[in-house]
Design a protein around this motif. Structure first.
Motif, PDB file in Angstrom:
ATOM      1  N   GLU A 163      10.484  12.818   2.488  1.00 54.20           N
ATOM      2  CA  GLU A 163      10.003  11.326   3.047  1.00 54.20           C
ATOM      3  C   GLU A 163       8.507  11.385   3.253  1.00 54.20           C
ATOM      4  OE1 GLU A 163      11.213   8.405   6.680  1.00 54.20           O
ATOM      5  OE2 GLU A 163      12.031  10.341   6.630  1.00 54.20           O
ATOM      6  N   GLU A 164       8.092  12.538   3.690  1.00 55.98           N
ATOM      7  CA  GLU A 164       6.500  12.597   3.923  1.00 55.98           C
ATOM      8  C   GLU A 164       5.827  12.326   2.427  1.00 55.98           C
ATOM      9  OE1 GLU A 164       3.459  15.927   5.993  1.00 55.98           O
ATOM     10  OE2 GLU A 164       5.449  16.592   5.468  1.00 55.98           O
ATOM     11  N   ILE A 165       6.246  12.998   1.458  1.00 54.86           N
ATOM     12  CA  ILE A 165       5.580  12.815   0.197  1.00 54.86           C
ATOM     13  C   ILE A 165       5.655  11.473  -0.221  1.00 54.86           C
ATOM     14  CG2 ILE A 165       5.495  13.360  -2.252  1.00 54.86           C
ATOM     15  CD1 ILE A 165       5.887  16.399  -1.306  1.00 54.86           C
ATOM     16  N   ILE A 166       6.979  10.941  -0.185  1.00 52.70           N
ATOM     17  CA  ILE A 166       7.236   9.287  -0.624  1.00 52.70           C
ATOM     18  C   ILE A 166       6.305   8.451   0.039  1.00 52.70           C
ATOM     19  CG2 ILE A 166       8.766   7.780  -0.814  1.00 52.70           C
ATOM     20  CD1 ILE A 166       9.203   9.727  -2.839  1.00 52.70           C
ATOM     21  N   SER A 167       6.132   8.757   1.510  1.00 51.36           N
ATOM     22  CA  SER A 167       5.188   7.965   2.269  1.00 51.36           C
ATOM     23  C   SER A 167       3.753   7.877   1.631  1.00 51.36           C
ATOM     24  CB  SER A 167       5.240   8.301   3.582  1.00 51.36           C
ATOM     25  OG  SER A 167       4.114   7.675   4.463  1.00 51.36           O
ATOM     26  N   VAL A 168       3.311   9.267   1.347  1.00 58.55           N
ATOM     27  CA  VAL A 168       1.957   9.330   0.705  1.00 58.55           C
ATOM     28  C   VAL A 168       1.764   8.627  -0.330  1.00 58.55           C
ATOM     29  CG1 VAL A 168       0.038  10.826  -0.151  1.00 58.55           C
ATOM     30  CG2 VAL A 168       1.521  11.471   1.910  1.00 58.55           C
ATOM     31  N   LEU A 169       2.597   8.628  -1.310  1.00 56.93           N
ATOM     32  CA  LEU A 169       2.775   7.987  -2.632  1.00 56.93           C
ATOM     33  C   LEU A 169       2.753   6.539  -2.449  1.00 56.93           C
ATOM     34  CD1 LEU A 169       4.981  10.476  -5.023  1.00 56.93           C
ATOM     35  CD2 LEU A 169       2.343  10.457  -4.595  1.00 56.93           C
ATOM     36  N   ASN A 170       3.778   6.003  -1.572  1.00 53.83           N
ATOM     37  CA  ASN A 170       3.829   4.467  -1.283  1.00 53.83           C
ATOM     38  C   ASN A 170       2.480   4.028  -0.949  1.00 53.83           C
ATOM     39  OD1 ASN A 170       6.163   3.549  -1.894  1.00 53.83           O
ATOM     40  ND2 ASN A 170       7.424   4.633  -0.398  1.00 53.83           N
ATOM     41  N   ARG A 171       1.478   4.727  -0.195  1.00 56.77           N
ATOM     42  CA  ARG A 171       0.217   4.258   0.360  1.00 56.77           C
ATOM     43  C   ARG A 171      -0.842   3.786  -0.820  1.00 56.77           C
ATOM     44  NH1 ARG A 171      -1.267   5.647   5.598  1.00 56.77           N
ATOM     45  NH2 ARG A 171      -3.328   6.167   4.880  1.00 56.77           N
ATOM     46  N   ILE A 172      -0.585   4.640  -1.787  1.00 59.33           N
ATOM     47  CA  ILE A 172      -1.560   4.320  -2.976  1.00 59.33           C
ATOM     48  C   ILE A 172      -1.054   3.635  -4.313  1.00 59.33           C
ATOM     49  CG2 ILE A 172      -2.944   6.242  -2.314  1.00 59.33           C
ATOM     50  CD1 ILE A 172      -1.558   8.114  -4.260  1.00 59.33           C
ATOM     51  N   LYS A 173       0.379   3.505  -4.380  1.00 59.31           N
ATOM     52  CA  LYS A 173       0.855   2.818  -5.414  1.00 59.31           C
ATOM     53  C   LYS A 173       0.357   1.243  -5.495  1.00 59.31           C
ATOM     54  CE  LYS A 173       5.318   0.908  -4.176  1.00 59.31           C
ATOM     55  NZ  LYS A 173       4.924  -0.600  -4.446  1.00 59.31           N
ATOM     56  N   PRO A 174       0.174   0.837  -6.504  1.00 59.46           N
ATOM     57  CA  PRO A 174      -0.093  -0.718  -6.549  1.00 59.46           C
ATOM     58  C   PRO A 174       1.095  -1.641  -6.032  1.00 59.46           C
ATOM     59  CG  PRO A 174      -0.288   0.154  -8.886  1.00 59.46           C
ATOM     60  CD  PRO A 174       0.040   1.324  -7.813  1.00 59.46           C
ATOM     61  N   PRO A 175       0.757  -2.786  -5.373  1.00 62.63           N
ATOM     62  CA  PRO A 175       1.842  -3.270  -4.419  1.00 62.63           C
ATOM     63  C   PRO A 175       3.095  -3.878  -5.088  1.00 62.63           C
ATOM     64  CG  PRO A 175      -0.257  -4.644  -4.637  1.00 62.63           C
ATOM     65  CD  PRO A 175      -0.563  -3.038  -5.302  1.00 62.63           C
ATOM     66  N   TYR A 176       2.894  -4.218  -6.486  1.00 65.03           N
ATOM     67  CA  TYR A 176       4.128  -4.697  -7.139  1.00 65.03           C
ATOM     68  C   TYR A 176       3.975  -3.770  -8.608  1.00 65.03           C
ATOM     69  CZ  TYR A 176       3.749  -8.769  -4.076  1.00 65.03           C
ATOM     70  OH  TYR A 176       3.448  -9.489  -2.782  1.00 65.03           O
ATOM     71  N   ASN A 177       4.123  -2.763  -8.403  1.00 68.55           N
ATOM     72  CA  ASN A 177       3.969  -1.872  -9.664  1.00 68.55           C
ATOM     73  C   ASN A 177       5.300  -1.988 -10.627  1.00 68.55           C
ATOM     74  OD1 ASN A 177       5.403  -0.256  -7.597  1.00 68.55           O
ATOM     75  ND2 ASN A 177       5.173   1.618  -8.747  1.00 68.55           N
ATOM     76  N   VAL A 178       6.352  -2.345 -10.061  1.00 71.62           N
ATOM     77  CA  VAL A 178       7.495  -2.492 -11.007  1.00 71.62           C
ATOM     78  C   VAL A 178       8.192  -3.839 -10.889  1.00 71.62           C
ATOM     79  CG1 VAL A 178       9.974  -1.862 -11.230  1.00 71.62           C
ATOM     80  CG2 VAL A 178       8.502  -0.253 -10.240  1.00 71.62           C
ATOM     81  N   ASN A 179       7.945  -4.487 -11.962  1.00 72.52           N
ATOM     82  CA  ASN A 179       7.911  -6.167 -12.287  1.00 72.52           C
ATOM     83  C   ASN A 179       9.632  -6.679 -11.997  1.00 72.52           C
ATOM     84  OD1 ASN A 179       9.230  -6.501 -14.959  1.00 72.52           O
ATOM     85  ND2 ASN A 179       7.447  -5.286 -15.385  1.00 72.52           N
TER      86      ASN A 179
END
Length: 345
Positions: free
Chosen positions: A222-238
């Motif tokens: 959950e810690e790593i997923i949280s980090v990646l969610n911080r930097i992913k584009p907001p709507y990265n999967v259409n």
């Protein structure tokens, strides 16, 4: 291991962008949405997609028995891998370790992100040289990439070696399991709770037959997923990708039937390749492809092209001299391939 110590300082300090659909997460059934400057006329895709892909994650969670909090989705696995670089690797300072022959995008992404590359070639059985890998790692070695089942060789890495690397490497270990659905080996995603520095990537491009929608999957703490969610584009999967993924995941039995047929055809392909005169070795495979050593890979590749068949020439890859990689096709496609190989021999 403290994962926070591995995260880039700028990422830790980052205030993530909050999209309109992140701010409102309630039931949308009877709501009037005037918050995101969308075109109000309904056509099926006039609204922004769910930025957290909740329905897709729910289905994956059920199929893979992994909590949604441990899942991140990306625009193909390549975006997932790129996010991992951005989160943990400081440009012009850190380095990653790859084990050639392996998936070429690890090095491409390192170059894009100005990250150094250290490599340790797999041994003659295409297994990791654990002690050598650990010996070349330094304080700036942030990522270690293990592709298992490996591309282009097809084999899985031995569990004892993988576990030693996860436990001993001082950075993040990324296990690329794009082909895991064709293997009898258990996914390392089932052991996330044991290893805080483990990331497992998978995809819908192979077994699920959805290469065209570009959906990559990341399983981690959950810690790593949280980090990646911080930097992913907001709507990265259409939205269209999410709809297609949902429809396919809801037909999981169909996928499993297709996997079984591919494995049956793989066995046929391996057996029949032994009857091709210029094939000198067929490597063990846990994937939906077969790597075979031939007398002259470039010559045979060109002959197949002339006959209208495209395979992959892997002769330039370390340890794969004069090797061709054959994807397992339909029974009809495999028969055409085998008949052609025998005819040009």
């Amino acid at each position: 291991m403290n994962i926070q110590d591995l995260i880039r300082p700028t990422v830790k300090a980052l205030k993530p962008y909050s999209s309109a659909r992140d701010e409102y997460q309630g039931n949308s059934a009877d709501m009037v949405f005037l918050d995101a400057n969308e075109n109000p006329f309904e056509n099926g895709v006039n609204r922004y997609p769910d930025p957290q892909q909740r329905t897709v994650k729910s289905l994956l969670s059920e199929i893979k028995s992994i909590p949604q909090k441990n899942i991140l989705l990306g625009n193909g696995s390549d975006e997932v891998l790129d996010l991992i670089y951005r989160a943990f690797c400081e440009p012009n300072q850190d380095n990653i370790i790859t084990l050639p022959p392996t998936y070429g995008m690890y090095s491409v992404l390192a170059n894009i992100n100005a990250v150094g590359i250290k490599s340790v070639q797999l041994d003659v059985r295409f297994q990791p040289k654990v002690d050598e890998i650990l010996s070349i790692a330094d304080l700036n070695s942030k990522l270690l990439f293990l592709c298992s089942p490996n591309n282009p060789t097809g084999n899985s890495f031995e569990a004892v070696a993988v576990e030693k690397l996860i436990r001993s490497f001082k950075g993040i270990v990324v296990i690329d399991e794009a082909y895991i659905d064709f293997s009898n080996e258990e996914s390392w995603a089932s052991r996330l709770n044991e290893f805080p520095n483990l990331i497992v990537t998978q995809t819908l491009s192979k077994a699920y037959g959805m290469a065209g929608i570009r959906l990559g999957i990341c399983y981690a703490s959950e810690e790593i997923i949280s980090v990646l969610n911080r930097i992913k584009p907001p709507y990265n999967v259409n939205e269209l990708t999410q709809q297609k993924a949902i429809a396919q995941l809801e037909q999981n039995e169909l996928t499993q039937n297709q996997v079984r047929e591919i494995l049956e055809e793989r066995d046929v392909l391996v057996k029949q390749l032994q009857n091709v005169g210029f094939v000198s070795k067929i490597y063990p495979t846990d994937a939906n492809f077969v790597l075979a050593k031939v007398d002259d890979a470039t010559k045979r590749y060109n002959q197949l092209i002339e006959k209208g068949i495209v395979v992959r020439n892997r002769t330039t890859q370390p340890g794969c001299e004069n090797c061709l990689r054959f994807t397992v096709g339909t029974p009809e496609e495999n028969k055409i391939l085998l008949d052609t190989l025998k005819s040009i021999g």
